[in-house]
Design an enzyme around this catalytic site. Structure first.
Site, short mmCIF file in Angstrom:
data_model
loop_
_atom_site.label_atom_id
_atom_site.label_comp_id
_atom_site.label_asym_id
_atom_site.label_seq_id
_atom_site.Cartn_x
_atom_site.Cartn_y
_atom_site.Cartn_z
N GLY A 7 55.84 18.20 38.31
CA GLY A 7 55.54 18.93 37.07
C GLY A 7 55.15 20.37 37.42
N THR A 9 56.51 23.15 36.94
CA THR A 9 56.79 24.26 36.02
C THR A 9 56.05 24.06 34.69
OG1 THR A 9 58.74 23.09 35.24
CG2 THR A 9 59.09 24.75 36.95
N GLY A 10 55.13 23.12 34.65
CA GLY A 10 54.40 22.86 33.41
C GLY A 10 53.24 23.83 33.24
N ASP A 11 52.69 23.74 32.04
CA ASP A 11 51.56 24.59 31.66
C ASP A 11 50.38 24.45 32.63
OD1 ASP A 11 51.56 26.23 29.47
OD2 ASP A 11 49.87 25.12 28.60
N HIS A 174 38.39 17.48 34.01
CA HIS A 174 38.05 18.86 34.41
C HIS A 174 36.65 19.27 33.96
CE1 HIS A 174 39.48 19.99 30.38
NE2 HIS A 174 38.85 21.14 30.54
N GLU A 212 35.80 22.93 19.45
CA GLU A 212 36.93 23.80 19.82
C GLU A 212 37.41 24.56 18.59
OE1 GLU A 212 39.85 22.29 22.78
OE2 GLU A 212 39.30 20.37 21.89
N HIS A 236 35.71 13.39 28.45
CA HIS A 236 34.71 14.44 28.65
C HIS A 236 33.34 14.09 28.05
CE1 HIS A 236 38.29 16.41 29.82
NE2 HIS A 236 38.65 16.86 28.64
C1 BG6 Z 1 41.54 18.48 27.39
C2 BG6 Z 1 42.02 17.93 26.08
O1 BG6 Z 1 41.21 17.44 28.26
O2 BG6 Z 1 40.39 19.31 27.19
C3 BG6 Z 1 42.33 19.07 25.12
O3 BG6 Z 1 43.18 17.15 26.28
C4 BG6 Z 1 41.14 19.99 24.99
O4 BG6 Z 1 42.71 18.55 23.84
C5 BG6 Z 1 40.64 20.43 26.35
O5 BG6 Z 1 41.55 21.11 24.24
C6 BG6 Z 1 39.33 21.17 26.22
O6 BG6 Z 1 38.98 21.72 27.46
P1 BG6 Z 1 38.09 23.03 27.55
O7 BG6 Z 1 37.83 23.19 28.99
O8 BG6 Z 1 38.93 24.13 26.96
O9 BG6 Z 1 36.86 22.78 26.72
#
Ligand code: BG6
Length: 486
Positions: A7, A9-11, A174, A212, A236
Site C-alpha cells: 500500500g 502509494t496510499g494516503d 496511533h 473532530e 482510541h
Molecule cells: C483514525 C480514524 O483512527 O483516527 C479516523 O479512523 C479519525 O476516522 C482519526 O479521523 C483521528 O485521528 P487524529 O489523530 O486526527 O485525532
C-alpha cells in the site's frame, strides 16, 4: 533492515509513514543498510515513485527537506514494485528484490491496505518463503481496524497467527504514539501526590472526549460500515480509558503495561439498565443552514442515502474493580463537531472540602485536564481567592503546556511508534487480548442498538457540539461535559 510497505502509494504512506521514515533517517535512527520496498498496483517504477515520495515529503513534512544530499540519500533507499496483491507473480519478484538487498536479515512488513488483504498477503509471502521466521527476523506492522467485530477480529487473528506469531505482530493505534497519551503513565506513576487520590474515594467521574471537526472525507465506503463506535471507541477511546484507569504495572515493560490495560478492558460494562439508550447516545451529522457549504453525512461520497451509521457516540460506562467501582466514565467522540480536540478530564469529589468553604457557590470541584491535542498540556483547576479582591473565589489553572502542535496527527506519532517497533519495544502496540476485550465490549453495544437505530439516532447540525441528548445523559446524573477551555 528491509521495510516493505504494502500500500506504498496510499494516503497513509504518503502522509505519515514516508515523512516519519525520512525524519528518522535524518536523525540517524535507521541503519546504513536500510532499504524501503514500496508495493502497490499503481503504475510506477522506482524512479517515478521516488518523485512521488519527494513531493509527499514537501507536502506533508512540517518543514520540507532542506538538504538535497540527505533527500537524495533517502530516496535512493526506496524501490518500487508494482504488483497485484492477490496474485502470486509479484511475490516472486519481491523475493528477488529481498535477495538483492545485501543484509536483508531483518524485515518489517507494513500492511497499509484494507484488512481483508492481510491474510491474503501473509499467505502469498509464505508461499515464496518470505515468512520463514527461522531464516530472518520478521515483524508485521498493521493498522486498525483489526476486524469489524469480535468474530471477524478472531478470524483475522487466527489467519495471521498461522504465519506471524503474536510476538511478531505490532498492532498500531496511533493514539498511543501521541506524546500526551504516552505521558499519562508518567503523570500517574511518577507523581506521588496523584496515586493516593486515583480511586473512587477521591474521583467522582472521568470524561474522555475525542472531538473532530472534519467529516468522513473520501472514506465514506469504509466509514459507513464502521461508524464511530467501531472506528474510534473500540480503539482510541478505550485505549485512553485503559491507560487512565489501569493499576500500576510491575514495570514499564510491555507485557506488564499491557496486562494491566487488559484488566481494565475486561471489566468494562454499561450499567445494567434495561434500556441501552439510557447510557448510549448515537448521532449523525446533518446539514446546518449556517454552514451550507458542508454536506450532511448522508450526502457524503459513498455513504448510503438512508444510512443509519453513527458519526457520534457518547457512553456512560463503569469499570468494575475495587479502585473504580461506582465512578462513571463518560466517553464521547464525533465527526463534524465544532472543534478538533482530545482530552481526558478527571473530576475529583468535593465531599472532602473543608467546611469553611463547603457551601461557597464559587468554589468548584478540583479538575485535572489532560489535553492530548491540539495542545499537549496538563492543567489542574484549583480554588483561590482572587488576589486583592477579598472573598471572591475563582478556579485557577496550574498548567503545563509543552507545545502546541502546528498540525494535528503529525508524523511524530508514527515516528515514535516506528522507532519503538524497530527497537522491539511493544508497550505502545495493542496485544491481541486488548483488541479482543475491546471488541467484546463494543459488540455488546452495537448488538443492543441494532434494529433500534432508526428511532434513536440523533441528527446534529455540522460544526456544533453534537446531539443535545449527550448533554442530557450527563445532566441526569448531575454532571456536565467539560469542553475545551471550560
Ligand atoms: C483514525 C480514524 O483512527 O483516527 C479516523 O479512523 C479519525 O476516522 C482519526 O479521523 C483521528 O485521528 P487524529 O489523530 O486526527 O485525532
Amino acid at each position: 533492515m528491509i521495510f516493505v510497505i504494502f500500500g506504498g502509494t496510499g494516503d497513509l504512506s504518503y502522509r505519515k509513514l514516508l515523512p516519519a521514515l525520512y525524519r528518522m533517517a535524518g536523525r540517524d535512527v535507521l541503519d546504513q543498510d536500510f532499504r524501503l520496498i514500496a508495493i502497490s498496483n499503481d503504475p510506477h517504477d522506482s524512479q517515478s515513485y521516488r518523485k512521488k515520495v519527494q513531493s509527499a515529503l514537501s507536502d506533508y513534512l512540517e518543514s520540507p527537506p532542506a538538504e538535497p544530499e540527505a533527500l537524495e540519500r533517502f530516496l535512493e533507499k526506496a524501490e518500487y514494485l508494482q504488483m497485484e496483491l492477490d496474485q502470486p507473480e509479484g511475490y516472486r519478484l519481491l523475493k528477488d528484490l529481498v535477495a538483492s538487498c545485501p543484509k536483508g536479515d531483518r524485515i518489517f512488513y507494513y500492511f497499509a491496505v484494507t484488512p481483508e488483504l492481510f491474510p491474503v498477503i501473509a499467505e502469498h509471502l509464505d508461499e515464496v518463503d518470505l515468512c520463514d521466521h527461522q531464516k530472518r527476523k520478521l515483524s508485521l506492522l498493521i493498522e486498525k481496524p483489526f476486524g469489524r467485530d469480535l468474530k471477524s477480529a478472531m478470524a483475522l487473528n487466527r489467519k495471521l497467527n498461522t504465519r506471524f506469531p503474536e510476538e511478531t505482530i505490532f498492532r498500531i493505534d496511533h493514539y498511543l504514539g501521541k506524546p500526551m497519551a504516552r505521558n499519562i503513565l508518567t503523570l500517574r506513576f511518577a507523581n506521588d501526590i496523584l496515586e493516593p487520590l486515583w480511586n473512587n474515594r477521591h474521583i467522582e467521574s472521568i470524561q474522555i472526549t475525542v472531538s473532530e471537526s472534519a467529516g468522513v472525507a473520501h472514506r465514506g465506503r469504509f466509514y459507513d460500515r464502521f461508524g464511530a463506535l467501531r472506528d474510534m471507541v473500540q480503539s482510541h477511546l478505550l485505549q485512553l480509558t485503559a491507560i487512565t484507569m489501569m493499576e500500576p504495572p510491575e514495570s514499564l515493560g510491555s507485557d506488564h503495561v499491557r496486562d494491566q490495560k487488559v484488566q481494565v478492558l475486561e471489566r468494562l460494562s454499561l450499567p445494567q439498565e434495561r434500556d441501552i439508550w439510557d447510557n448510549v447516545v448515537l448521532g449523525q451529522y446533518d446539514a446546518n443552514p449556517d454552514h451550507p457549504e458542508v454536506a450532511a453525512y448522508q450526502e457524503e461520497e459513498d455513504v448510503a442515502e438512508d444510512s443509519l451509521t453513527e458519526t457520534y457516540a457518547a457512553l456512560r460506562l463503569f469499570v468494575h474493580n475495587d479502585r473504580w467501582e461506582g465512578v462513571p466514565v463518560y466517553l464521547r467522540t464525533g465527526k463534524r463537531l465544532a472543534r478538533k480536540y482530545a482530552q481526558i478530564v478527571v473530576t475529583f469529589r468535593d465531599t472532602v472540602r473543608h467546611r469553611l468553604f463547603g457551601d461557597h457557590p464559587a468554589v468548584h470541584a478540583n479538575v485535572l485536564v489532560i489535553s492530548i491535542q491540539p495542545d499537549e498540556a496538563v492543567s489542574f483547576r484549583m480554588n483561590m481567592e482572587n488576589f486583592g479582591l477579598g472573598e471572591i473565589y475563582s478556579a485557577t489553572r496550574m498548567s503545563s503546556c509543552t507545545e502546541c502542535l502546528p498540525d494535528l496527527n503529525t508524523p511524530e506519532a508514527y515516528e515514535t511508534l516506528l522507532g519503538e517497533a524497530f527497537r522491539g519495544e511493544r508497550s505502545s502496540f495493542t496485544r491481541w487480548d486488548e483488541v479482543e476485550h475491546a471488541w467484546r465490549f463494543v459488540d455488546q453495544i452495537t448488538r443492543q442498538c441494532e434494529g433500534k437505530r432508526r428511532e434513536h439516532l440523533k441528527r446534529y447540525p455540522v460544526w456544533t457540539d453534537g446531539p443535545k441528548e449527550a448533554d442530557e445523559l450527563l445532566a441526569r446524573h448531575d454532571s456536565s461535559w467539560v469542553g475545551k477551555d471550560d
